[in-house]
Design a protein around this motif. Sequence first.
Motif, PDB file in Angstrom:
ATOM      1  N   UNK A  60      30.873   2.250 -76.395  1.00  0.00           N
ATOM      2  CA  UNK A  60      31.536   3.509 -76.756  1.00  0.00           C
ATOM      3  C   UNK A  60      31.412   4.512 -75.624  1.00  0.00           C
ATOM      4  N   UNK A  84      37.629  -2.110 -76.056  1.00  0.00           N
ATOM      5  CA  UNK A  84      37.871  -2.155 -77.505  1.00  0.00           C
ATOM      6  C   UNK A  84      37.896  -3.599 -77.995  1.00  0.00           C
ATOM      7  N   UNK A  87      34.460  -5.033 -77.935  1.00  0.00           N
ATOM      8  CA  UNK A  87      33.697  -4.444 -79.037  1.00  0.00           C
ATOM      9  C   UNK A  87      34.058  -5.122 -80.353  1.00  0.00           C
ATOM     10  N   UNK A  88      35.364  -5.345 -80.479  1.00  0.00           N
ATOM     11  CA  UNK A  88      35.861  -5.935 -81.719  1.00  0.00           C
ATOM     12  C   UNK A  88      35.307  -7.352 -81.904  1.00  0.00           C
ATOM     13  N   UNK A  93      28.826  -2.688 -85.567  1.00  0.00           N
ATOM     14  CA  UNK A  93      28.134  -1.398 -85.675  1.00  0.00           C
ATOM     15  C   UNK A  93      27.708  -1.118 -87.118  1.00  0.00           C
ATOM     16  N   UNK A 116      42.360  -5.703 -86.160  1.00  0.00           N
ATOM     17  CA  UNK A 116      42.564  -5.287 -84.773  1.00  0.00           C
ATOM     18  C   UNK A 116      42.591  -6.471 -83.804  1.00  0.00           C
TER      19      UNK A 116
ATOM     20  N   UNK B 705      36.918   9.178 -88.895  1.00  0.00           N
ATOM     21  CA  UNK B 705      37.529   7.879 -89.205  1.00  0.00           C
ATOM     22  C   UNK B 705      38.055   7.228 -87.918  1.00  0.00           C
ATOM     23  N   UNK B 708      35.201   5.743 -86.207  1.00  0.00           N
ATOM     24  CA  UNK B 708      34.784   4.478 -86.837  1.00  0.00           C
ATOM     25  C   UNK B 708      35.706   3.353 -86.396  1.00  0.00           C
ATOM     26  N   UNK B 709      37.021   3.655 -86.466  1.00  0.00           N
ATOM     27  CA  UNK B 709      37.995   2.615 -86.106  1.00  0.00           C
ATOM     28  C   UNK B 709      37.794   2.176 -84.652  1.00  0.00           C
ATOM     29  N   UNK B 710      37.545   3.180 -83.787  1.00  0.00           N
ATOM     30  CA  UNK B 710      37.348   2.829 -82.384  1.00  0.00           C
ATOM     31  C   UNK B 710      36.050   2.039 -82.214  1.00  0.00           C
ATOM     32  N   UNK B 711      35.032   2.430 -82.968  1.00  0.00           N
ATOM     33  CA  UNK B 711      33.748   1.747 -82.856  1.00  0.00           C
ATOM     34  C   UNK B 711      33.846   0.289 -83.286  1.00  0.00           C
ATOM     35  N   UNK B 712      34.724   0.003 -84.236  1.00  0.00           N
ATOM     36  CA  UNK B 712      34.813  -1.390 -84.691  1.00  0.00           C
ATOM     37  C   UNK B 712      35.941  -2.130 -84.002  1.00  0.00           C
ATOM     38  N   UNK B 713      36.456  -1.549 -82.909  1.00  0.00           N
ATOM     39  CA  UNK B 713      37.330  -2.352 -82.053  1.00  0.00           C
ATOM     40  C   UNK B 713      38.782  -1.947 -81.962  1.00  0.00           C
ATOM     41  N   UNK B 714      39.178  -0.825 -82.582  1.00  0.00           N
ATOM     42  CA  UNK B 714      40.596  -0.441 -82.475  1.00  0.00           C
ATOM     43  C   UNK B 714      40.873   0.032 -81.055  1.00  0.00           C
TER      44      UNK B 714
END
Lengths: 239, 798
Positions: A60, A84, A87-88, A93, A116, B705, B708-714
């Motif tokens: 991040x 991204x 990370x995905x 997290x 995603x 939000x 969160x979305x970016x943290x989980x890979x968006x």
Amino acid sequence: MTTSHPIISLQNVGKIFRTDEIETHALSEIQFDIKEGEFISIAGPSGCGKSTLLSILGLLDVPTVGSYRINGESTEDLDLDQRALLRCKSIGFVFQAFNLIGDLSVFENVELPLTYRNDLSREARKRKVETALEKVGMAHRQRHFRGQLSGGQQQRVAVARALVCEPTLLLADEPTGNLDSKNGEAVIQLLNELNEQGTTICMVTHDTRYADLADRVIQLFDGKMVDEQIPMHPMAANQ
Amino acid sequence: MERLFEDIRFGFRSLRANPTFSFIAILTLAMGIGVTTAMFTLVNSVLLKPLPFVDAHELVYVTLENKKTGELSGRTDISFVERIEKLDSPLQELAYYAYNQVTLGKGDIQTPYTVLITSQNFLSMHGVKPIIGRWYEAKDLNTQSVVISYNMWQKEFAGDPNILSRVIKLDNRDYNVLGVMPLNYSSTGFTSIEVWKPINKLDRPVQIVGRLKTGLSTEQAKQQSMAIERIVDEILGEKDSVWEIKYTTVLESIVGNSKQSLYLLLAAVLAVFLIAVLNVANLTFAQYTNRVQEFAVRVSVGASRGRLLRQLITESALFCLIGGLAGLLLAAWSLEWIRELMGSRLPRLHEISLDQTAVLAALALISISALTTALIPAYSLVNPNKLTDAIKQAGQKMTGDKNSQKVRRFMVSSEVGIAVVLLVCAGLLIRSYINLADQDTGFNTQNIVTGHVWLPDNFKPQPNRHSYWLDLVETIKNQPEVIAVAASSTMPMGMTGIDYPVNYSYQGAPVVPRGEEPTASVRSITADYFSLLEVPILAGREFDYRDTANGPKVVVINDYLAKTIWPNEVAIGKTLTLPKWMGGDHRIVGVVGNVKHRGLRAVPLPEFFLPVTQHNYPGMSLLVKTNSNANVATIKSMMLKTSIEKQATAPMILLETMQDLTEGSIVGERLILIVLSVFAGVALLLASIGVYGISDNMVSQRTSEIGIRMAIGARPALIRRWIVWNASKPVIIGAVVGVLMAFIFGQFLASVLYGVKIFDPITFAAVPLVLVFVGIIATWLPARRATRIHPQQALHYE
């Protein structure tokens, strides 16, 4: 459950925040590896740089100096999209505040990272979500929404969401911070079980009870690593 | 009262604390309230307010209408009025008037003015007293007396208080001034009349105006007129019952033509106001969402829901009031702009002012705005359950519940839908205007300068009138840069001149009942008229030296008339029979192409042309063809100078190029188009602000939000697409609904469109696409901002 193969490698990592007048060294000379299957804790007082370090580990944020490698590959030159994607696919997290999206059901929250990736069919996603929810014991609540769950349940769903992509590394930022002790212990128990099943975990916490449950504890103070210890595992001691 | 002051104080503090919101809200409301107040004032002043006459509702125009064809009779002369006013009618009083021109002489300078020549009771019947002096009366009929306008009094006589004792020269004759009418007095809706003069003799038709007996409506008057209608036929020498009397209120007669356009624009401006209010309500929604925690705290310390609502309404009222006051200034400026834009094309324009009614209207709009912008969001957000939740989540940002989002999206959809309707209407009008501008007039309008000359009543040209016209034509023709000159009794593309239908007949014509005879418009012209205008001569010839005053009566007809009478025969050499007073039988010597005589929107009509030597009028329009590089101002100056040299009291007026006249014939359409396009543009701008507001607020509300979305890979692109799609949904829904609404509301435009179907596929496809495109752009900036949010910051966002 650890092997000798490091999946995470930090070399002299530093992070400096600059404003017009002030330069703040949030992290400096951080250097450690995380091996596959390892459970490490990062501990330290408020403001010591734990969350900044976790952000760097979770892609991040980027270090100002030093190198960060995942599975031997450097992350410095990755653009936003590549970060991204990595990370995905490789990082899960879990947040202190659970961070479930209120408009989405439990199932949809857990499914979100898979959407995603663009490489899974709807059916495949469904199977993975159900598996992840079963792992955390929340399969029966998949149609519910955030407001219908207790804090502990929300955090279980958050763990499922972190696991659903089968990540190389699970990052947990104060996962028990918003929970009472009973639910906190349950979540730690869940993380332990996942670790025993092979998941590499890096947890930030300031609670020494939970920090000492890890294979290794990295102590931070004023942005620097001041100690690295292998705690006397209570369960191991008993054995 | 003390609490009210507290609320006002807090309201001011809120406005200062959120300067961007305050600025946008005030600006939006200023625009919405300003243009709406201006348009309401225009409609009220022109259409609704009684005319400034005593018992104005009783004043009516009296016309004779053909029962079969609906055409108005041109036979209402003074003797006709004198005979019917002796009959028992539903009118208390009858008066008449006609337009004329006089020149005011001051030294060597003669200035033309429009004069209303009227019956001696005309001014007294309207009941508006002069500010100086008196009305004329019966005793003034045979004296050289006039009443003048306030404008002439100021401009020509510097407001001389002794004007009544002065002698003024009109058409080189001495006149006494009996009175000065008040500023902006107008008996016809326009202020161009500067002189009123009593007459009891005139050899042309007059307009009849009367005062209905008290309490009678025009319909009742019509019913009571059946007996006199029979006598009217007798007076006019009709054997059958041909004519009926029609009463039209003076107000209706003056403003009737403007009604549809003004109501159309009023509807458009109300739509703009609605968009503005919805927009501000939407912005307020965002503000309130950010303040839910504050509301919750207020409730927790004892504020009732009503108390909270009162505070919010007070806050809204503050910025609505500021916006409304700015709107009033904008309205005043808009009215000035409309006055300049419309010129003399809109009646009663001089009566328009930001009066008490306008201020009341603005206050009503401010109140509506204040209540709407406060209550819509408050209804959704300020309820006990929600506030209890807010208390429970103390320290966390409220994300806005689904119902609130639905209300906001509905408002944005409504804004977009209304904007689509306005843009479709503007689009249809633009296409219509382009069609009109592309119309073939039937003649060449390039390099022609026109002007009009009225010969005064007391001027008797020697040896005769047609010689005067021919001499004027010849003199101008000999001037530098002039290629050709012609004259006509009526100006093509202009509203000036003598143009009326004349009965005609021909050998073998079917017998038709009285009143149903075919008619055609008459034009008296000089030679070279057709060649100057490049109107094609389809058969025969145009007039020339052979067509003398005492020679055989000849006529040229247009193609329309030729095909109407002899669709399969050659018209040349045949006889067209005109009324006896016009010379009876005429031999057709030419057939010419049709022209759009009354403007680009006009359809070709049957027309016939007589040589000026055989039939002419005291007023003629001059057409001067020049070299392409001739200076128009110089040519105009030459035309004026030449006319004055020929006759000082007959100066050439209305000097314009034919190109300007042609474009001027659709100036009404252009004005509506400009005003509606401005409204549509404002609607588009406001709708875009609304869309931007909702997407921007969505980003603010969902910062965590997004984190969160970016943290989980968006990926950033996915986040942008997600924001754009979510914010665009109400735009797309609004655009679809707007297109459906435009299908319905487009019907009201049917009568003003030219060559465009109401369901014009290009307009109906282009407008929603443009709006969706603009909507996507409006969502793009916040979406881009969303991807620049640092995930870590977003995750800790509170």
